[in-house]
Design a protein around this motif. Structure first.
Motif, PDB file in Angstrom:
ATOM      1  N   SER A  81       0.972  -1.439   0.135  1.00  0.00           N
ATOM      2  CA  SER A  81      -0.128  -0.083   0.454  1.00  0.00           C
ATOM      3  C   SER A  81       0.724   1.458   0.480  1.00  0.00           C
ATOM      4  CB  SER A  81      -0.600   0.041   1.175  1.00  0.00           C
ATOM      5  OG  SER A  81      -2.046   1.096   1.544  1.00  0.00           O
ATOM      6  N   LEU A  82       2.137   1.187   0.458  1.00  0.00           N
ATOM      7  CA  LEU A  82       2.811   2.294   0.565  1.00  0.00           C
ATOM      8  C   LEU A  82       3.455   2.502  -0.240  1.00  0.00           C
ATOM      9  CD1 LEU A  82       3.431   4.548   2.851  1.00  0.00           C
ATOM     10  CD2 LEU A  82       5.443   3.013   3.894  1.00  0.00           C
ATOM     11  N   SER A  83       4.160   1.645  -0.961  1.00  0.00           N
ATOM     12  CA  SER A  83       5.375   1.990  -2.141  1.00  0.00           C
ATOM     13  C   SER A  83       4.528   1.867  -3.206  1.00  0.00           C
ATOM     14  CB  SER A  83       5.986   0.554  -2.415  1.00  0.00           C
ATOM     15  OG  SER A  83       4.765  -0.339  -3.110  1.00  0.00           O
ATOM     16  N   GLY A  84       3.000   1.502  -3.558  1.00  0.00           N
ATOM     17  CA  GLY A  84       2.076   2.252  -4.454  1.00  0.00           C
ATOM     18  C   GLY A  84       1.286   3.129  -4.089  1.00  0.00           C
ATOM     19  N   GLY A  85       0.555   3.677  -3.405  1.00  0.00           N
ATOM     20  CA  GLY A  85       0.822   4.911  -2.742  1.00  0.00           C
ATOM     21  C   GLY A  85       1.688   6.499  -2.619  1.00  0.00           C
ATOM     22  N   LEU A  86       2.681   5.751  -2.537  1.00  0.00           N
ATOM     23  CA  LEU A  86       3.700   7.156  -2.247  1.00  0.00           C
ATOM     24  C   LEU A  86       3.837   7.494  -4.150  1.00  0.00           C
ATOM     25  CD1 LEU A  86       5.845   6.604   0.093  1.00  0.00           C
ATOM     26  CD2 LEU A  86       4.400   8.290   0.015  1.00  0.00           C
ATOM     27  N   LEU A  87       3.935   7.003  -4.739  1.00  0.00           N
ATOM     28  CA  LEU A  87       4.640   6.584  -6.206  1.00  0.00           C
ATOM     29  C   LEU A  87       3.234   7.165  -6.696  1.00  0.00           C
ATOM     30  CD1 LEU A  87       6.791   7.253  -7.936  1.00  0.00           C
ATOM     31  CD2 LEU A  87       6.077   4.051  -8.572  1.00  0.00           C
ATOM     32  N   ALA A  88       2.387   6.601  -6.710  1.00  0.00           N
ATOM     33  CA  ALA A  88       0.677   7.034  -6.693  1.00  0.00           C
ATOM     34  C   ALA A  88       1.424   8.542  -6.759  1.00  0.00           C
ATOM     35  CB  ALA A  88      -0.031   6.569  -6.524  1.00  0.00           C
ATOM     36  N   PHE A  89       0.776   9.655  -5.229  1.00  0.00           N
ATOM     37  CA  PHE A  89       1.396  10.397  -4.733  1.00  0.00           C
ATOM     38  C   PHE A  89       2.101  11.891  -5.325  1.00  0.00           C
ATOM     39  CE2 PHE A  89       3.434  14.133  -1.247  1.00  0.00           C
ATOM     40  CZ  PHE A  89       1.950  14.596  -2.010  1.00  0.00           C
ATOM     41  N   ALA A  90       4.150  10.403  -5.995  1.00  0.00           N
ATOM     42  CA  ALA A  90       4.307  11.773  -6.635  1.00  0.00           C
ATOM     43  C   ALA A  90       3.851  12.186  -7.873  1.00  0.00           C
ATOM     44  CB  ALA A  90       5.696  10.632  -6.196  1.00  0.00           C
ATOM     45  N   ALA A  91       3.186  11.003  -8.699  1.00  0.00           N
ATOM     46  CA  ALA A  91       2.386  11.228  -9.351  1.00  0.00           C
ATOM     47  C   ALA A  91       1.884  12.271  -9.872  1.00  0.00           C
ATOM     48  CB  ALA A  91       2.517   9.865 -10.287  1.00  0.00           C
ATOM     49  N   ALA A  92       0.840  12.089  -8.791  1.00  0.00           N
ATOM     50  CA  ALA A  92      -0.577  13.299  -8.884  1.00  0.00           C
ATOM     51  C   ALA A  92       0.152  14.585  -8.327  1.00  0.00           C
ATOM     52  CB  ALA A  92      -1.499  13.182  -7.625  1.00  0.00           C
ATOM     53  N   VAL A  93       1.208  14.686  -7.819  1.00  0.00           N
ATOM     54  CA  VAL A  93       1.867  15.658  -7.417  1.00  0.00           C
ATOM     55  C   VAL A  93       2.770  16.162  -8.883  1.00  0.00           C
ATOM     56  CG1 VAL A  93       3.327  17.445  -6.509  1.00  0.00           C
ATOM     57  CG2 VAL A  93       2.430  15.696  -5.037  1.00  0.00           C
ATOM     58  N   LEU A  94       3.036  15.886  -9.983  1.00  0.00           N
ATOM     59  CA  LEU A  94       3.698  16.147 -10.695  1.00  0.00           C
ATOM     60  C   LEU A  94       3.001  16.527 -11.812  1.00  0.00           C
ATOM     61  CD1 LEU A  94       6.165  16.538 -12.204  1.00  0.00           C
ATOM     62  CD2 LEU A  94       5.942  13.709 -12.632  1.00  0.00           C
ATOM     63  N   MET A  95       1.766  15.633 -11.201  1.00  0.00           N
ATOM     64  CA  MET A  95       0.585  16.069 -12.416  1.00  0.00           C
ATOM     65  C   MET A  95       0.208  17.288 -12.020  1.00  0.00           C
ATOM     66  SD  MET A  95       0.450  13.864 -14.951  1.00  0.00           S
ATOM     67  CE  MET A  95       2.439  13.743 -15.080  1.00  0.00           C
ATOM     68  N   ILE A  96       0.055  18.080 -11.350  1.00  0.00           N
ATOM     69  CA  ILE A  96      -1.165  19.178 -10.803  1.00  0.00           C
ATOM     70  C   ILE A  96       0.019  19.858 -11.020  1.00  0.00           C
ATOM     71  CG2 ILE A  96      -1.054  20.162  -8.371  1.00  0.00           C
ATOM     72  CD1 ILE A  96      -2.242  17.895  -7.199  1.00  0.00           C
ATOM     73  N   ILE A  97       1.675  19.966 -10.732  1.00  0.00           N
ATOM     74  CA  ILE A  97       2.423  21.267 -11.437  1.00  0.00           C
ATOM     75  C   ILE A  97       2.481  20.750 -12.805  1.00  0.00           C
ATOM     76  CG2 ILE A  97       5.072  21.291 -12.031  1.00  0.00           C
ATOM     77  CD1 ILE A  97       4.884  20.374  -8.922  1.00  0.00           C
ATOM     78  N   MET A  98       1.928  20.076 -13.804  1.00  0.00           N
ATOM     79  CA  MET A  98       2.356  20.676 -15.148  1.00  0.00           C
ATOM     80  C   MET A  98       0.864  20.243 -15.719  1.00  0.00           C
ATOM     81  SD  MET A  98       4.410  16.934 -15.896  1.00  0.00           S
ATOM     82  CE  MET A  98       3.871  16.895 -17.977  1.00  0.00           C
ATOM     83  N   LYS A  99      -0.347  21.122 -14.581  1.00  0.00           N
ATOM     84  CA  LYS A  99      -1.552  21.247 -14.599  1.00  0.00           C
ATOM     85  C   LYS A  99      -2.613  20.775 -16.080  1.00  0.00           C
ATOM     86  CE  LYS A  99      -0.535  26.627 -13.361  1.00  0.00           C
ATOM     87  NZ  LYS A  99      -1.059  26.391 -13.095  1.00  0.00           N
ATOM     88  N   ARG A 100      -2.246  18.830 -15.759  1.00  0.00           N
ATOM     89  CA  ARG A 100      -2.952  17.719 -16.277  1.00  0.00           C
ATOM     90  C   ARG A 100      -3.958  17.824 -15.975  1.00  0.00           C
ATOM     91  NH1 ARG A 100      -0.253  18.267 -20.219  1.00  0.00           N
ATOM     92  NH2 ARG A 100       2.522  17.632 -20.821  1.00  0.00           N
ATOM     93  N   SER A 101      -4.875  17.494 -16.520  1.00  0.00           N
ATOM     94  CA  SER A 101      -6.553  17.359 -16.653  1.00  0.00           C
ATOM     95  C   SER A 101      -6.792  15.911 -15.311  1.00  0.00           C
ATOM     96  CB  SER A 101      -7.456  16.698 -17.775  1.00  0.00           C
ATOM     97  OG  SER A 101      -7.116  15.263 -17.926  1.00  0.00           O
ATOM     98  N   CYS A 102      -8.300  16.187 -14.854  1.00  0.00           N
ATOM     99  CA  CYS A 102      -7.562  15.182 -13.014  1.00  0.00           C
ATOM    100  C   CYS A 102      -7.979  13.483 -13.792  1.00  0.00           C
ATOM    101  CB  CYS A 102      -9.103  15.665 -12.563  1.00  0.00           C
ATOM    102  SG  CYS A 102      -9.388  14.571 -11.537  1.00  0.00           S
ATOM    103  N   LYS A 103      -8.309  13.721 -15.453  1.00  0.00           N
ATOM    104  CA  LYS A 103      -8.773  12.153 -15.694  1.00  0.00           C
ATOM    105  C   LYS A 103      -7.018  11.707 -16.088  1.00  0.00           C
ATOM    106  CE  LYS A 103     -13.669  12.289 -17.227  1.00  0.00           C
ATOM    107  NZ  LYS A 103     -14.405  11.956 -18.533  1.00  0.00           N
ATOM    108  N   PHE A 104      -7.061  12.797 -16.741  1.00  0.00           N
ATOM    109  CA  PHE A 104      -5.182  11.718 -17.484  1.00  0.00           C
ATOM    110  C   PHE A 104      -4.379  12.170 -16.139  1.00  0.00           C
ATOM    111  CE2 PHE A 104      -0.835  13.037 -18.241  1.00  0.00           C
ATOM    112  CZ  PHE A 104      -0.877  12.117 -19.728  1.00  0.00           C
ATOM    113  N   SER A 105      -4.630  12.745 -15.231  1.00  0.00           N
ATOM    114  CA  SER A 105      -3.722  12.734 -13.955  1.00  0.00           C
ATOM    115  C   SER A 105      -4.258  11.439 -12.937  1.00  0.00           C
ATOM    116  CB  SER A 105      -3.614  13.964 -12.423  1.00  0.00           C
ATOM    117  OG  SER A 105      -3.179  14.939 -13.475  1.00  0.00           O
TER     118      SER A 105
END
Length: 166
Positions: A81-105
């Motif tokens: 859970s932690l390994s998947g969650g942290l990597l997904a969290f990092a990806a979500a933050v990157l998508m927020i920074i890149m201003k991607r759509s919610c679905k794509f993120s």
């Protein structure tokens, strides 16, 4: 209600929701003949926290969820859970920074979640061959990420702080 109390209440409800959605997810995944396939419904609550209160609160919710997994399913499940969650969290933050759509993120985050869990599975099993399961899990991750993004897009108006009745 004071802002801190409102925050604590929202976080408590979101954590309870992750538990309920995780249980529902377990029930639904039991119907699939392929092991390891889950819809990731609890991620909806975690991303809702990120939308409402930001990335720090999203990280806190990811850690709390992994702690809950540890208490209810044990150390191996918590590591997954932690390994998947942290990597997904990092990806979500990157998508927020890149201003991607919610679905794509959400799709990118779901794919990263799968990769993080597979990496943890490799460590736990001591076998790199576990990575071969990516062929089965990645298409499911794309679908579940799209599903999560669609649900969150529908809820976005309710999560916007300016529209919440004070």
């Amino acid at each position: 209600m004071k802002s801190k109390a409102k925050y604590a209440a929202f976080m408590g409800i979101a954590l309870a929701l992750t538990a309920v959605l995780s249980f529902a997810d377990s029930c639904i995944s039991a119907a699939f003949p392929i092991p390891g396939i889950r819809l990731g419904l609890a991620n909806i609550a975690i991303i809702a926290v990120m939308i409402r209160y930001g990335t720090v609160s999203g990280l806190l919710m990811t850690l709390l969820r992994s702690g809950f997994v540890f208490l209810t399913r044990g150390a191996s499940a918590a590591v997954m859970s932690l390994s998947g969650g942290l990597l997904a969290f990092a990806a979500a933050v990157l998508m927020i920074i890149m201003k991607r759509s919610c679905k794509f993120s959400c799709i990118i985050a779901a794919m990263c979640h799968t990769l993080g869990q597979l990496a943890a599975a490799c460590v736990l099993t001591g076998s790199v061959y576990t990575l071969a399961y990516v062929v089965v899990l990645m298409p499911v991750s794309i679908f579940t990420g799209f599903l999560t993004g669609t649900v969150l897009q529908a809820l976005q108006g309710f999560l916007d702080d300016r529209k919440v009745v004070k």
